[in-house]
Design an enzyme around this catalytic site. Sequence first.
Site, PDB file in Angstrom:
ATOM      1  N   THR A  17      41.144  42.727  37.544  1.00  0.00           N
ATOM      2  CA  THR A  17      41.168  43.741  37.861  1.00  0.00           C
ATOM      3  C   THR A  17      42.064  44.033  38.794  1.00  0.00           C
ATOM      4  O   THR A  17      42.241  45.765  39.602  1.00  0.00           O
ATOM      5  CB  THR A  17      39.838  43.769  39.077  1.00  0.00           C
ATOM      6  OG1 THR A  17      38.759  43.587  38.291  1.00  0.00           O
ATOM      7  CG2 THR A  17      39.404  44.314  40.197  1.00  0.00           C
ATOM      8  N   THR A  97      39.529  38.090  37.963  1.00  0.00           N
ATOM      9  CA  THR A  97      38.521  36.640  39.040  1.00  0.00           C
ATOM     10  C   THR A  97      37.720  36.045  38.619  1.00  0.00           C
ATOM     11  O   THR A  97      36.939  35.531  38.526  1.00  0.00           O
ATOM     12  CB  THR A  97      38.021  37.588  40.412  1.00  0.00           C
ATOM     13  OG1 THR A  97      37.375  38.287  39.892  1.00  0.00           O
ATOM     14  CG2 THR A  97      38.935  38.270  41.089  1.00  0.00           C
ATOM     15  N   ASP A  98      36.704  36.387  37.084  1.00  0.00           N
ATOM     16  CA  ASP A  98      35.705  36.383  36.284  1.00  0.00           C
ATOM     17  C   ASP A  98      35.579  34.521  35.825  1.00  0.00           C
ATOM     18  O   ASP A  98      35.108  33.598  35.870  1.00  0.00           O
ATOM     19  CB  ASP A  98      35.259  37.833  35.034  1.00  0.00           C
ATOM     20  CG  ASP A  98      34.645  38.269  36.151  1.00  0.00           C
ATOM     21  OD1 ASP A  98      34.531  38.707  37.220  1.00  0.00           O
ATOM     22  OD2 ASP A  98      34.687  39.544  35.431  1.00  0.00           O
TER      23      ASP A  98
HETATM   24  C1  SIN Z   1      38.049  40.832  38.015  1.00  0.00           C
HETATM   25  O1  SIN Z   1      38.935  40.734  37.668  1.00  0.00           O
HETATM   26  O2  SIN Z   1      37.718  41.154  39.344  1.00  0.00           O
HETATM   27  C2  SIN Z   1      37.383  41.265  37.719  1.00  0.00           C
HETATM   28  C3  SIN Z   1      37.441  41.511  36.032  1.00  0.00           C
HETATM   29  C4  SIN Z   1      37.697  40.099  35.462  1.00  0.00           C
HETATM   30  O3  SIN Z   1      38.258  39.434  35.722  1.00  0.00           O
HETATM   31  O4  SIN Z   1      39.076  40.553  34.387  1.00  0.00           O
END
Ligand code: SIN
Length: 330
Positions: A17, A97-98
């Site tokens: 993200t 983040t995932d």
């Molecule tokens: C994010 O980064 O918050 C969600 C998408 C990902 O993990 O690439």
Amino acid sequence: MNTSSLPRIAVLATGGTIAGQAGDASKTAGYKAGVVGVDKLLDAVPALGNVARIHAEQIASIDSKDMCAALWTTLSRRIDALLAQDDIDGVVVTHGTDTLEETAYLLHLTVKSAKPVVLTAAMRPSTALSADGPLNLLNAVTVAASKDAAGKGVLVAFNNQIHSARDVTKTSTYAVDAFRSPETGALGFVQDGRVEFQRTVVRPHTAASEFAVTDAWPTVEIVASYADASRVTVDALVAAGVRGIVVAGTGNGSMHATLTHALADAVKKGVAVVRASRVGSGHVMRNGAASDDALGTVSAGTLNPYKARVLLMLALASGANDLQRIFDTY
Ligand code: SIN
């Protein structure tokens, strides 16, 4: 300002993200992750020039839900190669983040350098009002450029906090303070160029770790225990030839009786079974909620199921058979 004396930090971009793009600045969901290139991410943070000289590489451009073990191998080896250079003082990895906590823990156990390695990410896409990526990136580079960050293993800089890769986990689907270290707390903070550590990292990591990435990862899957759980998944996984299963158990790693029977059968067939908890904090005690001695299972301690899977993959890849020692050590 004489910038030639600033630390040289490699920024390795993988997507997420932080590199996300939406058609509308008011959108913080429904965007596409991993589309903005590393040069554009860096251009958005002119203050980086006061902190470090940057070497940038685009390693991948993915939504981190699609992270895979082969990319872990590429990333870990590239970080080791960069940190072996005298002219690189630290590495920052931008990530989604995932699965950030899985990649961070994998690197914590496989990178062999004491130089700082810092992961960062964002909860809002780069196009959003109040995007959190630029400040997180500046803070991550600030931590990586700090001598105090050396020797602490892989770190995660997020929302002004500094966490150990071992303990940090994502705890919110939308909040900008999504990352927490539930049992231990953050190691310290980074704000306005100041880096302060208040705790240290006790368990072995990086050069003191016995593990390495591989080109032939063992298959390890996760199953959950819940009301009315059946043995269908475990039996299918054993039939498919998995090397290991991590159970996201209830409470102290307890498992539905039906699942317990299936996993005991799996152990008898040579599958390594590790008990973790789906609760999100606390620890799983050996011989606590199940008799590991009788079942032949291993307790994950304070590792959540996803990190327990990373450690089990590394342990099986190394050929180790003393799995409880490994879980008690790392
Ligand atoms: C994010 O980064 O918050 C969600 C998408 C990902 O993990 O690439």
